[in-house]
Design an enzyme around this catalytic site. Structure first.
Site, short mmCIF file in Angstrom:
data_model
loop_
_atom_site.label_atom_id
_atom_site.label_comp_id
_atom_site.label_asym_id
_atom_site.label_seq_id
_atom_site.Cartn_x
_atom_site.Cartn_y
_atom_site.Cartn_z
CG ASN A 86 -0.07 10.73 2.14
OD1 ASN A 86 -0.42 10.63 0.97
ND2 ASN A 86 0.18 11.89 2.72
CG HIS A 116 12.95 -14.36 4.40
ND1 HIS A 116 12.24 -15.27 3.66
CD2 HIS A 116 12.46 -13.14 4.06
CE1 HIS A 116 11.37 -14.64 2.88
NE2 HIS A 116 11.49 -13.35 3.12
CB SER A 162 10.76 11.24 7.45
OG SER A 162 9.55 11.94 7.55
CE LYS A 168 17.38 -4.16 19.64
NZ LYS A 168 18.52 -3.94 20.59
CE LYS A 185 11.03 17.29 22.53
NZ LYS A 185 10.80 18.40 21.57
#
Length: 213
Positions: A86, A116, A162, A168, A185
């Site tokens: 999108n 960095h 969102s 990780k 979940k």
């Protein structure tokens, strides 16, 4: 082609000096193609698709990127079949970004391979930096404003909520949310049955609608 130590270091995930990359390997070419994409009329889907194919290092046959889109190099991005991004997505690809099949990116998703050093002298005075690859496996959906950081792999069928910041690796068949993103979940048979029922409901409603005079 002239040897380019800094560019080789960058792609190897080692420290490198961006200013030392030779002109033929710099990122300006990809940025120019992204600029063309962002200036192309949204209705001209054929041109947009052709430009995206030029932008990315590898594509499938079926893909769509909604402008605007932003890249560092562009050519270090590989996408599989049935890819959708999108608007406002960012591919900061100083290292490889590898995306599988059936992957969806919501608005303003950021895939950031660049990093960095934590030591300020090396970061500021020496101006050394690094990049680590990102891998997104098949059937992954990243929600709006999700961020994926250097070196992360997201497993098959995973959903990233969102605004999540993925620091990780995320295992397959899981839902991860938050900052830093955590698995909340595991997806399985219950979700499959629920969404199959929702699909059946949709098809029944559609059939009913189409049967009306």
């Amino acid at each position: 082609m002239e040897k380019d130590f800094e560019y080789q270091q960058m792609l190897a995930g080692e420290l490198y000096l961006a200013g030392g990359i030779l002109p033929e390997h710099k990122s300006v070419h990809g940025k120019k193609i992204a600029q063309q994409i962002n200036q192309t009329p949204i209705a001209d889907k054929a041109k947009l698709k052709a430009l995206v194919k030029q932008l990315f290092g590898k594509t499938g046959k079926n893909y769509y990127v909604t402008p605007p889109v932003y890249v560092d190099y562009g050519r270090h991005v590989s996408i599989g079949e049935n890819f959708y991004a999108n608007m406002d997505c960012i591919f900061l690809d100083v290292n490889q970004i590898t995306i599988g099949n059936n992957v969806m990116l919501g608005p303003r998703v950021g895939l950031y391979t660049a990093g960095h050093p934590l030591d300020s002298q090396i970061r500021n005075e020496d101006q050394l930096e690094f990049g680590l690859p990102i891998v997104i496996e098949d059937n992954v959906w990243l929600g709006a404003n999700a961020i994926v950081l250097p070196g992360v792999t997201i497993g098959k069928n995973a959903v990233i909520g969102s605004g999540a910041v993925v620091t990780k690796d995320i295992p397959a068949d899981s839902v991860a949310v938050g900052n830093p993103a955590k698995v909340i979940k595991t997806l399985g048979e219950a979700e499959r049955k629920y969404w199959q029922a929702q699909k059946a409901k949709y098809l029944a409603a559609k059939e009913k609608f189409n049967s009306l005079d």
